[in-house]
Design a protein around this motif. Structure first.
Motif, PDB file in Angstrom:
ATOM      1  N   ARG A  92       0.815  -1.173   0.014  1.00  0.00           N
ATOM      2  CA  ARG A  92       0.085   0.061  -0.171  1.00  0.00           C
ATOM      3  C   ARG A  92       0.798   1.113  -0.016  1.00  0.00           C
ATOM      4  O   ARG A  92       0.626   2.065  -0.680  1.00  0.00           O
ATOM      5  CB  ARG A  92      -0.963   0.052   1.128  1.00  0.00           C
ATOM      6  CG  ARG A  92      -1.841   1.128   1.165  1.00  0.00           C
ATOM      7  CD  ARG A  92      -2.551   1.279   2.651  1.00  0.00           C
ATOM      8  NE  ARG A  92      -1.948   1.236   3.953  1.00  0.00           N
ATOM      9  CZ  ARG A  92      -1.245   2.134   4.358  1.00  0.00           C
ATOM     10  NH1 ARG A  92      -1.222   3.343   3.861  1.00  0.00           N
ATOM     11  NH2 ARG A  92      -0.685   2.103   5.614  1.00  0.00           N
ATOM     12  N   ILE A  93       1.719   1.123   0.801  1.00  0.00           N
ATOM     13  CA  ILE A  93       2.851   2.421   0.968  1.00  0.00           C
ATOM     14  C   ILE A  93       3.790   2.673  -0.489  1.00  0.00           C
ATOM     15  O   ILE A  93       3.783   3.664  -0.729  1.00  0.00           O
ATOM     16  CB  ILE A  93       3.587   2.365   2.254  1.00  0.00           C
ATOM     17  CG1 ILE A  93       2.886   2.473   3.342  1.00  0.00           C
ATOM     18  CG2 ILE A  93       4.821   3.316   2.084  1.00  0.00           C
ATOM     19  CD1 ILE A  93       3.427   2.154   4.784  1.00  0.00           C
ATOM     20  N   VAL A  94       3.910   1.481  -1.005  1.00  0.00           N
ATOM     21  CA  VAL A  94       4.895   1.612  -2.232  1.00  0.00           C
ATOM     22  C   VAL A  94       4.032   2.019  -3.359  1.00  0.00           C
ATOM     23  O   VAL A  94       4.405   3.000  -4.125  1.00  0.00           O
ATOM     24  CB  VAL A  94       5.207   0.010  -2.577  1.00  0.00           C
ATOM     25  CG1 VAL A  94       5.712   0.114  -4.220  1.00  0.00           C
ATOM     26  CG2 VAL A  94       6.429  -0.247  -1.584  1.00  0.00           C
ATOM     27  N   LYS A  95       2.731   1.756  -3.298  1.00  0.00           N
ATOM     28  CA  LYS A  95       1.718   2.246  -4.250  1.00  0.00           C
ATOM     29  C   LYS A  95       1.272   3.912  -3.978  1.00  0.00           C
ATOM     30  O   LYS A  95       0.741   4.367  -4.799  1.00  0.00           O
ATOM     31  CB  LYS A  95       0.429   1.534  -4.455  1.00  0.00           C
ATOM     32  CG  LYS A  95       0.713   0.073  -4.830  1.00  0.00           C
ATOM     33  CD  LYS A  95       1.379   0.065  -5.961  1.00  0.00           C
ATOM     34  CE  LYS A  95       1.699  -1.728  -6.331  1.00  0.00           C
ATOM     35  NZ  LYS A  95       2.297  -1.871  -7.473  1.00  0.00           N
ATOM     36  N   GLY A  96       1.596   4.323  -2.862  1.00  0.00           N
ATOM     37  CA  GLY A  96       1.460   5.553  -2.542  1.00  0.00           C
ATOM     38  C   GLY A  96      -0.139   5.733  -2.161  1.00  0.00           C
ATOM     39  O   GLY A  96      -0.667   6.974  -2.151  1.00  0.00           O
ATOM     40  N   LEU A  97      -0.827   4.900  -1.515  1.00  0.00           N
ATOM     41  CA  LEU A  97      -2.173   4.936  -1.128  1.00  0.00           C
ATOM     42  C   LEU A  97      -2.300   4.961   0.423  1.00  0.00           C
ATOM     43  O   LEU A  97      -1.370   4.601   1.149  1.00  0.00           O
ATOM     44  CB  LEU A  97      -2.801   3.765  -1.370  1.00  0.00           C
ATOM     45  CG  LEU A  97      -3.031   3.525  -2.895  1.00  0.00           C
ATOM     46  CD1 LEU A  97      -3.736   1.978  -3.279  1.00  0.00           C
ATOM     47  CD2 LEU A  97      -4.076   4.531  -3.564  1.00  0.00           C
ATOM     48  N   THR A  98      -3.022   5.736   0.884  1.00  0.00           N
ATOM     49  CA  THR A  98      -3.475   5.812   2.214  1.00  0.00           C
ATOM     50  C   THR A  98      -4.478   4.798   2.495  1.00  0.00           C
ATOM     51  O   THR A  98      -5.021   4.084   1.607  1.00  0.00           O
ATOM     52  CB  THR A  98      -4.276   7.150   2.784  1.00  0.00           C
ATOM     53  OG1 THR A  98      -5.464   7.183   2.090  1.00  0.00           O
ATOM     54  CG2 THR A  98      -3.667   8.298   2.332  1.00  0.00           C
ATOM     55  N   GLN A  99      -4.465   4.252   3.973  1.00  0.00           N
ATOM     56  CA  GLN A  99      -5.559   3.179   4.208  1.00  0.00           C
ATOM     57  C   GLN A  99      -6.922   3.481   3.773  1.00  0.00           C
ATOM     58  O   GLN A  99      -7.593   2.369   3.241  1.00  0.00           O
ATOM     59  CB  GLN A  99      -5.604   3.147   5.807  1.00  0.00           C
ATOM     60  CG  GLN A  99      -4.263   2.408   6.247  1.00  0.00           C
ATOM     61  CD  GLN A  99      -4.430   2.106   7.848  1.00  0.00           C
ATOM     62  OE1 GLN A  99      -5.119   2.715   8.466  1.00  0.00           O
ATOM     63  NE2 GLN A  99      -3.638   1.338   8.361  1.00  0.00           N
ATOM     64  N   GLU A 100      -7.276   4.898   3.773  1.00  0.00           N
ATOM     65  CA  GLU A 100      -8.759   5.234   3.241  1.00  0.00           C
ATOM     66  C   GLU A 100      -8.901   5.027   1.938  1.00  0.00           C
ATOM     67  O   GLU A 100      -9.936   4.635   1.366  1.00  0.00           O
ATOM     68  CB  GLU A 100      -9.008   6.614   3.712  1.00  0.00           C
ATOM     69  CG  GLU A 100     -10.484   7.029   3.642  1.00  0.00           C
ATOM     70  CD  GLU A 100     -10.651   8.242   4.118  1.00  0.00           C
ATOM     71  OE1 GLU A 100     -12.130   8.895   3.972  1.00  0.00           O
ATOM     72  OE2 GLU A 100      -9.753   9.169   4.902  1.00  0.00           O
ATOM     73  N   GLU A 101      -7.786   5.459   1.104  1.00  0.00           N
ATOM     74  CA  GLU A 101      -7.848   5.414  -0.368  1.00  0.00           C
ATOM     75  C   GLU A 101      -7.827   3.722  -0.804  1.00  0.00           C
ATOM     76  O   GLU A 101      -8.733   3.371  -1.568  1.00  0.00           O
ATOM     77  CB  GLU A 101      -6.579   5.943  -1.010  1.00  0.00           C
ATOM     78  CG  GLU A 101      -6.766   7.434  -0.974  1.00  0.00           C
ATOM     79  CD  GLU A 101      -5.319   7.934  -1.422  1.00  0.00           C
ATOM     80  OE1 GLU A 101      -5.117   9.318  -1.859  1.00  0.00           O
ATOM     81  OE2 GLU A 101      -4.231   7.404  -1.065  1.00  0.00           O
TER      82      GLU A 101
END
Length: 177
Positions: free
Chosen positions: A11-20
């Motif tokens: 998720r972090i590598v993809k640049g997403l927040t938990q909410e996204e």
């Protein structure tokens, strides 16, 4: 294998927040948080949905070396429909959050629009595949028809609407969809 930590890392590598990620997978932010802290375990179906949103297959997730996908077909697209705004967004490069640009295909029903986007650093480009749209930038409105493209800085409040319906390819940098 620590599934929660690996999901969080992806998720972090993809640049997403938990909410996204939760929004794209149609799950709650709390559930994503619990998964990442290994307080709960996902079903295979839910894990597969999450990995699709992250651009990874189950086989790749459980393999030691994840190979990057270069070509995407319709089966790879991630789709979200918004009945309130009368639109459908298809992420045509599902893992583009890690890239400088994020292309989507946006379909607006008659009277449909996007949420007004707050000013942010970046640029947006689009190409009208069908119909006609209005591009609202600050207090100005611009029209684009089938076969026309648009390009603007995202520094002012902006959104797109269509009175009769339209389909566009829309690319933003940095990714913000």
């Amino acid at each position: 294998m620590d599934i929660g930590a690996k999901l969080k890392e992806l998720r972090i590598v993809k640049g997403l927040t938990q909410e996204e990620l939760a929004d794209r997978a149609e799950l709650s932010k709390g559930f994503i948080s619990q998964l990442e802290r290994d307080l709960t375990s996902p079903s295979i179906s839910t894990l597969d949905d999450l990995l699709q949103c992250l651009g990874v297959t189950l086989a790749e997730f459980f393999a030691d070396d994840i190979e990057e996908q270069v070509v995407f077909s319709y089966e790879d697209y991630f789709e979200k429909e918004d009945g309130e705004l009368k639109n459908k967004i298809e992420w045509i490069v599902p893992s583009a959050q890690k890239n400088a640009m994020e292309p989507i295909r946006l379909t607006l029903e008659a009277g449909g629009s996007t949420y007004p986007d707050t000013p942010h650093e970046g640029e947006e480009f689009g190409y009208v595949l069908a119909g006609e749209i209005a591009i609202h930038i600050g207090k100005k409105k611009y029209r684009a028809r089938k076969g026309e493209s648009f390009y603007y800085s995202s520094e002012k409040k902006h959104y797109i609407s269509s009175a009769k319906g339209a389909e566009i390819i829309w690319v933003s940098t940095p990714p913000s969809f």
